[in-house]
Write a protein that holds these residues in place. Structure first.
Motif, mmCIF file in Angstrom:
data_model
loop_
_atom_site.group_PDB
_atom_site.id
_atom_site.type_symbol
_atom_site.label_atom_id
_atom_site.label_comp_id
_atom_site.label_asym_id
_atom_site.label_seq_id
_atom_site.Cartn_x
_atom_site.Cartn_y
_atom_site.Cartn_z
ATOM 1 N N ASP A 542 0.814 -1.210 0.000
ATOM 2 C CA ASP A 542 0.000 0.000 0.000
ATOM 3 C C ASP A 542 0.856 1.272 0.000
ATOM 4 O O ASP A 542 0.444 2.325 0.491
ATOM 5 C CB ASP A 542 -0.956 0.020 1.211
ATOM 6 N N GLU A 543 2.049 1.177 -0.566
ATOM 7 C CA GLU A 543 2.873 2.376 -0.704
ATOM 8 C C GLU A 543 2.419 3.216 -1.882
ATOM 9 O O GLU A 543 2.698 4.414 -1.948
ATOM 10 C CB GLU A 543 4.339 1.972 -0.890
ATOM 11 N N VAL A 544 1.750 2.600 -2.834
ATOM 12 C CA VAL A 544 1.195 3.307 -3.988
ATOM 13 C C VAL A 544 -0.206 2.758 -4.251
ATOM 14 O O VAL A 544 -0.580 1.675 -3.769
ATOM 15 C CB VAL A 544 2.067 3.131 -5.252
ATOM 16 N N ASP A 545 -0.977 3.515 -5.033
ATOM 17 C CA ASP A 545 -2.318 3.069 -5.410
ATOM 18 C C ASP A 545 -2.305 2.313 -6.728
ATOM 19 O O ASP A 545 -3.258 1.580 -7.035
ATOM 20 C CB ASP A 545 -3.252 4.275 -5.541
ATOM 21 N N ALA A 546 -1.252 2.507 -7.512
ATOM 22 C CA ALA A 546 -1.157 1.848 -8.815
ATOM 23 C C ALA A 546 0.288 1.904 -9.290
ATOM 24 O O ALA A 546 1.088 2.724 -8.818
ATOM 25 C CB ALA A 546 -2.070 2.522 -9.834
ATOM 26 N N PHE A 547 0.607 1.014 -10.175
ATOM 27 C CA PHE A 547 1.896 1.127 -10.862
ATOM 28 C C PHE A 547 1.679 0.897 -12.350
ATOM 29 O O PHE A 547 0.674 0.307 -12.771
ATOM 30 C CB PHE A 547 2.953 0.169 -10.287
ATOM 31 N N VAL A 548 2.630 1.378 -13.140
ATOM 32 C CA VAL A 548 2.536 1.290 -14.594
ATOM 33 C C VAL A 548 3.552 0.275 -15.091
ATOM 34 O O VAL A 548 4.739 0.329 -14.730
ATOM 35 C CB VAL A 548 2.762 2.655 -15.261
ATOM 36 N N THR A 549 3.069 -0.647 -15.889
ATOM 37 C CA THR A 549 3.930 -1.615 -16.568
ATOM 38 C C THR A 549 3.456 -1.682 -18.018
ATOM 39 O O THR A 549 2.902 -0.713 -18.521
ATOM 40 C CB THR A 549 3.877 -2.986 -15.856
ATOM 41 N N ASP A 550 3.670 -2.799 -18.693
ATOM 42 C CA ASP A 550 3.132 -2.900 -20.047
ATOM 43 C C ASP A 550 2.486 -4.266 -20.249
ATOM 44 O O ASP A 550 2.482 -5.108 -19.347
ATOM 45 C CB ASP A 550 4.196 -2.620 -21.114
ATOM 46 N N SER A 551 1.933 -4.474 -21.444
ATOM 47 C CA SER A 551 1.139 -5.673 -21.702
ATOM 48 C C SER A 551 1.978 -6.943 -21.712
ATOM 49 O O SER A 551 1.424 -8.043 -21.628
ATOM 50 C CB SER A 551 0.393 -5.534 -23.033
ATOM 51 N N PHE A 552 3.296 -6.836 -21.822
ATOM 52 C CA PHE A 552 4.163 -8.010 -21.724
ATOM 53 C C PHE A 552 4.425 -8.353 -20.257
ATOM 54 O O PHE A 552 4.284 -9.483 -19.821
ATOM 55 C CB PHE A 552 5.495 -7.761 -22.423
ATOM 56 N N GLU A 553 4.782 -7.339 -19.511
ATOM 57 C CA GLU A 553 5.209 -7.520 -18.130
ATOM 58 C C GLU A 553 4.036 -7.769 -17.187
ATOM 59 O O GLU A 553 4.206 -8.365 -16.120
ATOM 60 C CB GLU A 553 5.957 -6.250 -17.706
ATOM 61 N N VAL A 554 2.838 -7.315 -17.586
ATOM 62 C CA VAL A 554 1.701 -7.353 -16.668
ATOM 63 C C VAL A 554 1.372 -8.771 -16.223
ATOM 64 O O VAL A 554 0.917 -9.000 -15.095
ATOM 65 C CB VAL A 554 0.472 -6.671 -17.321
ATOM 66 N N GLU A 555 1.622 -9.759 -17.091
ATOM 67 C CA GLU A 555 1.347 -11.135 -16.716
ATOM 68 C C GLU A 555 2.260 -11.607 -15.584
ATOM 69 O O GLU A 555 1.886 -12.462 -14.786
ATOM 70 C CB GLU A 555 1.510 -12.052 -17.931
ATOM 71 N N HIS A 556 3.451 -11.043 -15.519
ATOM 72 C CA HIS A 556 4.401 -11.425 -14.475
ATOM 73 C C HIS A 556 4.166 -10.641 -13.181
ATOM 74 O O HIS A 556 4.518 -11.109 -12.102
ATOM 75 C CB HIS A 556 5.831 -11.186 -14.960
#
Length: 763
Positions: A542-556
């Motif tokens: 709960d240090e952040v409300d969201a993080f940004v990744t991409d459609s490749f990394e999101v599965e991991h």
């Protein structure tokens, strides 16, 4: 690697620097790849694959005839003639209509007749083997006609007059079980097929007019024996046949016949110095043996290149006991792509000059072309005397990788470049095969995303392969390859998080940080982190409300119950070539990607959990999108300096350059000009829509990249004309959406269909 191969490699290392004959000097390694004065262009056509030549020396002992296909093995047969010993070559000569139907590598041989005339015979393989002949030194030829109810690959690879009462001809060829008794297409997939390589001989009792039913002369329980190259002993009493080993688990092989081909020895392995494909040999005036072939020895720095070997006939028997047997090994030309080279012809002129002719990818990124190399044994001996005896080292490809971006690049174990580090991922696997195919040893070097652009400009490595995204600011530095995948940004948050998260984390220094600041910078607190792999833990704590990744990394990075919101997959993943290597390595990497698309798709299925099939039309539209992506920076530069958007003089230069490139690649200039004229109109429209802002790039940096994109588009158009093409679908056109209106996209669709039809592509 087989146990025999391992033992051979260890033996090779043991004798480096030692005599190959108990006290005599070691094999010398002569590199003539850069000695262009020896090289002659036989035929070259931009955008057209030319390969697999064989040659024949005519009766006047100075004229040489060569035949080769327009295509990889299969394709219309081209014929050329040299009247001066290979120094110059004619234009392409007329050929019978049936020669356009050739399905395999053509091979040509002389047959000396009893009345003093010389007959030429030419074969074309698969099922059935066909033959054409000429009785007037190649001035006229018959059509290709079947010689029997059998087929074979590279038929015939050797033809020899036997020393018998009947004076018959013996022709040698091989088949792997697909073509010998059935009309199988080379591209047909046979369910459950297991290759059975056999080497055959067939006999002619009438000087090559008719041929007997073939019989097997060599096979092996494990090795795949093929492409027999026949060489007589110096006294003529024995026949040796050198054999390619197609599984690459063994050295090449050799068999011997002491009785004019009636009986044959069992196959034995050749020395490592002779391991390769498609051996063709001849004797020097002083009785030594010169053999030219494609190098396939795994420990050789010239593996995949066109090489030659100088030694003695008895060296053929030395095998792995003396792996580097012989006097000299010479690299004739440097093949820049995998092992696609060296089906050579070899002729000896009366003055002692060898003329050897083959094809290869001798220009990085170009289709292969046909070349001849001329030399004497004395010249080779002189070069060998000054050459090193130890095996030269292979060139090194330095590949930058972040190690923190699954599924492209991850690292376990020791950090940095330590050998203890265990690297894995899509780009890691691709880098290994790419380096091997291009003839490099591989050196992985770590980078931080925030320093990537600076590292590229500083030449810290040759190639960045770690899920790099194409962007205009990067593309002005070095060379960014054909796209290998496409993805888009994803926002990962807890299920109850607001649509506009208050606190957002993202990896520092990459494209995603820029996207995050553009998307959330106005109302969210953004934290850029140096450890990309720490992002999921920050959300869990709960240090952040969201993080940004991409459609490749999101599965991991995803967890049960988390919400994912992904943008359309419009970001192209590429390999980034550093400026120092851009002109040479960039086109070579592109060509490699194009040739290995089927293998790459299998790797995408494995690493991404799904395929992303790409073809040449995807590539052309991607290049078009890249050109449009440069227009906002161009508009900002012009606006800041009060320069008008329209520059008629520059437009004229662009269109004239497009016409010249079209002519260079054998395309009609007007359709290509029309295609670039449309892009100029669209570029101006994008510039007019671009809001005024501070320039992010100088025009002097952008313009070379635009010029390069233009040439790459013409290359792509040339590739598209070689096959039937489906009209671009909405899915293919979506790469243009960030830059064009719906109406402009429709214009691109219509113009692309029209230009491809005008250039002769079936659409």
């Amino acid at each position: 690697m087989s146990r025999l191969r391992v033992l051979a490699a260890l033996a090779a290392l043991a004798v480096l620097g030692c005599g190959s004959r108990g006290g005599e000097s070691s094999l010398r390694w002569v590199d003539w790849a850069d000695e262009t004065h020896r090289q002659v262009v036989v035929d070259r056509e931009p955008g057209q694959y030319l390969g697999h030549p064989t040659t024949v020396l005519l009766s006047d002992q100075r004229s040489i005839l060569t035949v080769y296909p327009k295509g990889h093995g299969a394709g219309p047969i081209v014929m050329k003639r040299s009247g001066d010993g290979g120094l110059t070559w004619s234009e392409r000569l007329p050929t019978p209509a049936s020669w356009a139907t050739s399905m395999e590598t053509p091979t040509v041989f002389p047959v000396d007749l009893a009345d003093g005339r010389r007959r030429l015979i030419m074969f074309s393989g698969l099922y059935p083997v066909r033959m054409a002949r000429s009785d007037d030194e190649g001035e006229t030829w018959t059509e290709l006609e079947p010689i029997g109810h059998f087929g074979g690959v590279v038929a015939m690879s050797s033809v020899e007059r036997l020393r018998s009462l009947d004076g018959e001809l013996m022709a040698l060829f091989h088949d792997d079980g697909r073509f010998f008794r059935r009309p199988t297409s080379r591209y047909e997939r046979i369910s459950g097929f297991e290759p059975e390589f056999k080497v055959y001989k067939t006999i002619s009792l009438d000087d090559g007019l008719t041929w007997s039913e073939p019989e097997v002369i060599a096979e092996h329980p494990e090795a795949h024996l093929c492409e027999p190259g026949l060489i007589r002993s110096p006294d003529g009493r024995e026949i040796a046949v050198l054999l390619r080993e197609n599984s690459h688990r063994f050295n090449s092989f050799v068999i011997f016949s002491p009785d004019e081909g009636r009986t044959w020895s069992r196959p034995i392995e050749l020395p490592s110095s002779l391991t390769g494909d498609r051996h063709v040999g001849g004797y020097t005036p002083d009785g030594r043996l010169f053999i030219t072939f494609r190098d396939q020895e795994p420990s050789s720095p010239w593996r995949g290149d066109w090489v030659g070997w100088l030694g003695r006939y008895e060296d053929l028997r030395r095998g792995s006991r003396e792996p580097w047997a012989g006097e000299a090994r010479v690299r004739l030309m440097d093949n820049r792509y995998a092992a696609d080279t060296a089906y050579p012809g070899l002729e000896l002129l009366p003055d002692g000059t060898f003329v050897t002719t083959t094809y290869g990818h001798f220009t990085p990124g170009e289709e292969p072309w046909v070349a001849a190399v001329r030399f004497t044994a004395a010249e080779l001996e002189e070069s060998a005397a000054a050459a090193p005896a130890g095996v030269p080292s292979r060139p090194v490809l330095r590949v930058g990788t972040s190690g923190d971006y699954p599924p492209f690049s991850t690292v376990e174990g020791a950090a940095g470049a330590s050998e203890a580090a265990i690297r894995s991922g899509f780009d890691i696997e691709v880098a290994k095969r790419l380096a091997s195919d291009l003839g490099f040893d591989l050196d992985f070097r770590p980078f931080d995303w925030s320093d990537l652009a600076a590292s590229m400009a500083a030449d810290d490595f040759d190639l960045a392969m770690s899920g790099v995204t194409w962007r205009p600011g990067r593309a002005a530095i070095g060379w960014m390859s054909r796209a290998v995948a496409a993805g888009g940004p994803c926002v990962v948050s807890a299920a109850n998080s607001p649509e506009l998260p208050r606190r957002v984390a993202v990896n520092r220094g990459g494209i995603l940080e820029r996207w995050t600041r553009e998307r959330f910078g106005g109302g969210s607190e953004i934290t850029a982190v140096d450890d990309n792999l720490s992002l999921p833990g920050r959300l869990e704590r709960d240090e952040v409300d969201a993080f940004v990744t991409d459609s490749f990394e999101v599965e991991h990075f995803g967890r049960d119950g988390w919400r994912r919101r992904c943008e359309p997959p419009l970001d192209r993943k590429v390999f980034w070539v550093a400026p120092e290597r851009a002109d040479e390595l960039g086109p070579a990497v592109d060509r490699w990607i194009q040739r290995n698309e089927r293998w790459l798709e299998a790797r995408r299925e494995e690493w991404f959990g799904g395929g992303q099939p790409r073809d040449e039309l995807d590539h052309l539209l991607d290049l078009t999108a890249r050109r449009l992506a440069f227009m906002p920076p161009v508009a900002s530069w012009k606006s800041a300096r009060g320069v008008p958007i329209e520059d008629l003089e520059r437009e004229r230069v662009v269109l004239e350059t497009a016409e010249r490139n079209a002519a260079r690649f054998g395309l009609a200039p007007q359709p290509v000009r029309d295609w670039f004229a449309l892009q100029i109109d669209l570029a101006k429209a994008v510039q007019r829509r671009t809001p005024a802002s501070a320039p992010s790039q100088e025009l002097e940096e952008i313009r070379p990249a635009l010029i390069r994109l233009g040439e790459r588009q013409v290359r792509s158009l040339r590739a598209l004309t070689a096959r039937a093409v489906e009209a671009p679908s909405p899915t293919k056109l979506r790469v243009l959406r960030p830059y064009l209106t719906e109406g402009e996209t429709v214009r691109v669709h219509s113009a692309l269909v029209e230009v491809l039809r005008a250039l002769g592509a079936g659409v």
